[in-house]
Design an enzyme around this catalytic site. Sequence first.
Site, PDB file in Angstrom:
ATOM      1  N   CYS A 178       0.811  -1.223   0.000  1.00  0.00           N
ATOM      2  CA  CYS A 178       0.000   0.000   0.000  1.00  0.00           C
ATOM      3  C   CYS A 178       0.844   1.273   0.000  1.00  0.00           C
ATOM      4  CB  CYS A 178      -0.941   0.002   1.197  1.00  0.00           C
ATOM      5  SG  CYS A 178      -1.928  -1.492   1.283  1.00  0.00           S
ATOM      6  N   ASN A 220     -10.264  -0.839  -0.370  1.00  0.00           N
ATOM      7  CA  ASN A 220      -8.813  -0.685  -0.280  1.00  0.00           C
ATOM      8  C   ASN A 220      -8.179  -1.219  -1.567  1.00  0.00           C
ATOM      9  OD1 ASN A 220      -6.072  -0.955   0.252  1.00  0.00           O
ATOM     10  ND2 ASN A 220      -6.352  -1.781   2.313  1.00  0.00           N
ATOM     11  N   HIS A 276      -3.857   6.842   2.081  1.00  0.00           N
ATOM     12  CA  HIS A 276      -4.218   5.506   1.607  1.00  0.00           C
ATOM     13  C   HIS A 276      -5.575   5.143   2.202  1.00  0.00           C
ATOM     14  CE1 HIS A 276      -4.332   1.378   0.690  1.00  0.00           C
ATOM     15  NE2 HIS A 276      -4.039   0.959   1.911  1.00  0.00           N
TER      16      HIS A 276
HETATM   17  N1  COA Z   1     -18.662  -9.069   9.055  1.00  0.00           N
HETATM   18  C1  COA Z   1     -19.150  -9.274  10.295  1.00  0.00           C
HETATM   19  N2  COA Z   1     -18.350  -9.511  11.347  1.00  0.00           N
HETATM   20  C2  COA Z   1     -17.022  -9.535  11.132  1.00  0.00           C
HETATM   21  C3  COA Z   1     -16.466  -9.336   9.860  1.00  0.00           C
HETATM   22  C4  COA Z   1     -17.353  -9.095   8.794  1.00  0.00           C
HETATM   23  N3  COA Z   1     -16.924  -8.882   7.534  1.00  0.00           N
HETATM   24  N4  COA Z   1     -15.118  -9.412   9.948  1.00  0.00           N
HETATM   25  C5  COA Z   1     -14.843  -9.659  11.231  1.00  0.00           C
HETATM   26  N5  COA Z   1     -15.976  -9.729  11.956  1.00  0.00           N
HETATM   27  C6  COA Z   1     -16.152  -9.981  13.380  1.00  0.00           C
HETATM   28  C7  COA Z   1     -14.962 -10.699  13.964  1.00  0.00           C
HETATM   29  O1  COA Z   1     -15.084 -12.097  13.802  1.00  0.00           O
HETATM   30  C8  COA Z   1     -15.066 -10.297  15.414  1.00  0.00           C
HETATM   31  O2  COA Z   1     -16.058 -11.100  16.048  1.00  0.00           O
HETATM   32  P1  COA Z   1     -15.850 -11.593  17.555  1.00  0.00           P
HETATM   33  O3  COA Z   1     -15.764 -10.347  18.383  1.00  0.00           O
HETATM   34  O4  COA Z   1     -17.047 -12.423  17.779  1.00  0.00           O
HETATM   35  O5  COA Z   1     -14.555 -12.360  17.531  1.00  0.00           O
HETATM   36  C9  COA Z   1     -15.613  -8.874  15.363  1.00  0.00           C
HETATM   37  O6  COA Z   1     -16.202  -8.732  14.051  1.00  0.00           O
HETATM   38  C10 COA Z   1     -14.525  -7.818  15.519  1.00  0.00           C
HETATM   39  O7  COA Z   1     -13.435  -8.169  14.691  1.00  0.00           O
HETATM   40  P2  COA Z   1     -12.158  -7.256  14.580  1.00  0.00           P
HETATM   41  O8  COA Z   1     -11.180  -7.891  13.639  1.00  0.00           O
HETATM   42  O9  COA Z   1     -11.684  -6.878  15.935  1.00  0.00           O
HETATM   43  O10 COA Z   1     -12.812  -5.987  13.886  1.00  0.00           O
HETATM   44  P3  COA Z   1     -12.210  -4.592  13.670  1.00  0.00           P
HETATM   45  O11 COA Z   1     -13.045  -3.563  14.255  1.00  0.00           O
HETATM   46  O12 COA Z   1     -10.719  -4.549  13.980  1.00  0.00           O
HETATM   47  O13 COA Z   1     -12.341  -4.435  12.076  1.00  0.00           O
HETATM   48  C11 COA Z   1     -10.963  -4.580  10.138  1.00  0.00           C
HETATM   49  C12 COA Z   1     -11.676  -5.328  11.226  1.00  0.00           C
HETATM   50  C13 COA Z   1     -10.218  -5.557   9.264  1.00  0.00           C
HETATM   51  C14 COA Z   1     -11.996  -3.828   9.334  1.00  0.00           C
HETATM   52  C15 COA Z   1      -9.971  -3.569  10.766  1.00  0.00           C
HETATM   53  O14 COA Z   1      -9.224  -4.224  11.747  1.00  0.00           O
HETATM   54  C16 COA Z   1      -9.015  -2.930   9.808  1.00  0.00           C
HETATM   55  O15 COA Z   1      -9.422  -2.154   8.983  1.00  0.00           O
HETATM   56  N6  COA Z   1      -7.720  -3.202   9.972  1.00  0.00           N
HETATM   57  C17 COA Z   1      -6.635  -2.495   9.324  1.00  0.00           C
HETATM   58  C18 COA Z   1      -6.583  -2.579   7.866  1.00  0.00           C
HETATM   59  C19 COA Z   1      -5.336  -1.907   7.439  1.00  0.00           C
HETATM   60  O16 COA Z   1      -4.981  -0.843   7.890  1.00  0.00           O
HETATM   61  N7  COA Z   1      -4.568  -2.490   6.603  1.00  0.00           N
HETATM   62  C20 COA Z   1      -3.276  -1.928   6.319  1.00  0.00           C
HETATM   63  C21 COA Z   1      -3.211  -1.198   5.090  1.00  0.00           C
HETATM   64  S1  COA Z   1      -3.599  -2.210   3.726  1.00  0.00           S
END
Ligand code: COA
Length: 324
Positions: free
Chosen positions: A110, A279, A249
């Site tokens: 990225c 993304n 980004h």
């Molecule tokens: N739909 C519904 N629930 C989902 C889900 C989806 N698509 N994806 C994950 N969950 C659930 C998880 O299983 C978890 O459930 P649990 O609490 O029962 O275990 C809950 O939602 C929370 O998951 P978590 O991973 O903590 O969510 P989050 O708030 O961190 O959001 C992302 C997940 C991936 C959206 C977020 O972490 C993110 O954007 N990360 C960074 C991405 C990034 O910067 N990348 C680098 C540059 S490319």
Amino acid sequence: MKIVGVGHYAPPRVVTNHDLESWLDTTDDWITTRTGMKRRHWASEEEATSDLATAAASAALVHAGMRAQEIDCFIVATVTPDYYFPATACLVASKLGVTDKPAFDIGIACSGFIYGLTVASGLIRSGVYQRVMLIGAETLSKILDKHDRSTAILFGDGAGAVILQRSAEDSFLASDLGADGSRPELLYAEGSGARRPLDHAALDAKVHLIHMQGRETFKLAVQRMVDATGSVLKKANLAKADVTFLVPHQANRRIIDAMARYLDLPDEKVVVNISEYGNTSAASIPMALSETVRAGLVKPEDLIVFVAFGGGLSWGAVAWRWTA
Ligand code: COA
């Protein structure tokens, strides 16, 4: 140097959050509130990264009123090249009708466009080349596990291109880059490289697809992008209040909002198109820039800060003074 043309392209196939609901255990509401994404564009089976990159580059050439033969060097930032080798940039140059100019890829996920701007600045400001085509292009849908709800919802395909030209006015004010390879597993596609060559077992384990530890990556993304923005402004001897546009980004709307809060930037100064494209890794910044420039929003003397974070881990920011 300065930017004399911009262009972008996204494949026509749109995948909405509601589409994803049909095969994933997810909801439009979860995706919207946790990421800010509503739609993303996914390439067809026939389309590869070089096709998207060529479309964006062609648009940038038209925008600049230039022919491809006038470009001295082609750079493509991508982690989804058409082939392991040759470089996708070679294919793009040839599709544009150029078969005798240097062309190479930058594979730093990225952060690719930020690294690319910095490399191009060295090439142009030192006088090695007059004009460089820099493209960020990805078909991340091709390396997505479509049944992993934690990643399948996040990534999209697209390409953005800029034409950089040597000039008396210098738009490039400063760059601040960084990388930390001690924890590649936070965000990577482990398989098919030399560490884990592709075989049947690797394919069954889906190691060739994107894996991400989202929560940890999220925290690091905010911290690194805030720090890189602060550093690049300091290097350019500028203050937060001088920023006209932050072009970050587009990984997660909440990451962008957190950064904007840290940097005291109001909404109108932060370019966000994540709801449409998701993304798109190295493509996200040049796509967002191209949309903003083509909408007529960028004026001479505007200060733009480009900032990214991604696999590597890698990060960086560039401070840019827009010149007509
Ligand atoms: N739909 C519904 N629930 C989902 C889900 C989806 N698509 N994806 C994950 N969950 C659930 C998880 O299983 C978890 O459930 P649990 O609490 O029962 O275990 C809950 O939602 C929370 O998951 P978590 O991973 O903590 O969510 P989050 O708030 O961190 O959001 C992302 C997940 C991936 C959206 C977020 O972490 C993110 O954007 N990360 C960074 C991405 C990034 O910067 N990348 C680098 C540059 S490319």
